[in-house]
Design a protein around this motif. Structure first.
Motif: not given
Ligand code: HEM
Ligand code: CA
Length: 270
Positions: A33-35, A128-130, A158-166, A168-170, A218-220
């Protein structure tokens, strides 16, 4: 309140079941939804936010949207079952249900989003943000979307939930110890942990010194370094209710960008 042409009560229940069967789906629905919304330019009024334009090329092929085919495909059976809902409304409802399911706020839902017909309306790549960049970049991206510093910090919570996947994003790993929960723990982790560079990941990312299991982009990290952002990190770390309230407001705004004539849906029963 206008009765939607689909059984929203049954649809909510189906979404909840789908998420409870596959906890990793929840955060990916929030990211979807965010993207989808994040392609907007509030000055040019283009980028086709909240229209499910990400179903189409070129948007589905953008590097930043890698991995989002997973939640899109997961929703297909529900789109077939509830054929009167638009994809755009379904993606937003799914994100709201996921947030509430994980323990986050209930967000008042509106429906009536109109689906893009093809990829001609997609915004350009690069909106989208880098994650490798810091406050100057983050602020310019969220300004273009129409958000101030407070809303920006709340949203990134929102980064309270989920994770990064090598693949997908590196980047690799979760931000918090409970990646299936939704609360202010992104902010408490950011403030309380000691963050050091993770030597094992090629992209520059941070890990917590205590357990090395958590990560920050870095953006966090820039939310700590920028005084105007940091003020809100401290506020949200202290008060989960304030975070929930501000996140709900900002996420509702995000998922209504570029829309018009939305209708209030009947309240969710609990
Ligand atoms: C995951 C970057 C803002 C929600 C990620 C990932 C990256 C990223 C690199 C990992 C993707 C993957 O490898 O699967 C950023 C950057 C942001 C930003 C650079 C802004 C500076 C946001 C915002 C939201 C959000 C505004 C929602 C309101 C999420 C969620 C995940 C995620 C929920 C986890 C996805 C999963 O577990 O599959 N983000 N994000 N992010 N982002 Fe962000
Ligand atoms: Ca879009």
């Amino acid at each position: 309140v206008k009765k939607p042409p689909f059984d929203i009560h049954a649809l909510r229940a189906d979404l909840e079941n789908m998420i409870s069967d596959n906890l990793e789906l929840g955060p990916s629905l929030v990211r979807l939804a965010w993207h989808e919304a994040g392609s907007f330019d509030c000055f040019k009024k283009d980028g086709s936010p909240n229209s499910a334009s990400m179903r189409f090329a070129p948007e589905c092929l953008y590097e930043g949207n890698k991995g989002l085919d997973v939640p899109r495909n997961a929703l297909e059976p529900l789109k077939k079952k509830y054929s009167q809902i638009s994809y755009a409304d379904l993606w937003v409802l799914a994100a709201y249900v996921a947030i509430e399911y994980m323990g986050g706020p209930a967000i008042p839902y509106k429906w009536g989003r109109v689906d893009a017909k093809d990829g001609s309306v997609c915004g350009p790549d690069g909106r989208l943000p880098d994650a490798s960049q810091t406050q100057k970049h983050v602020r310019s991206i969220f300004k273009r979307l129409g958000f101030n510093d407070q809303e920006t910090v709340a949203l990134i919570g929102a980064h309270t939930c989920g994770e990064c996947h090598l693949q997908y994003s590196g980047y690799d790993g979760p931000w918090t110890h409970d990646k299936n929960g939704f609360d202010n723990s992104f902010f408490t982790a950011l403030l309380d942990e000691e963050w050091v560079v993770n030597p094992k990941v090629e992209n520059m990312q941070m890990m917590d010194r205590a357990t090395t299991k958590l990560m920050m982009l870095p953006s966090d990290m820039c939310l700590l370094l920028d005084p105007s952002y940091r003020k809100y990190v401290e506020l949200y770390a202290k008060d989960n209710d304030v975070f929930n309230r501000d996140f709900a407001k900002a996420f509702k705004k995000l998922t209504e960008l570029g829309t018009k004539n939305l209708y209030d849906a009947p309240a969710a029963e609990s």
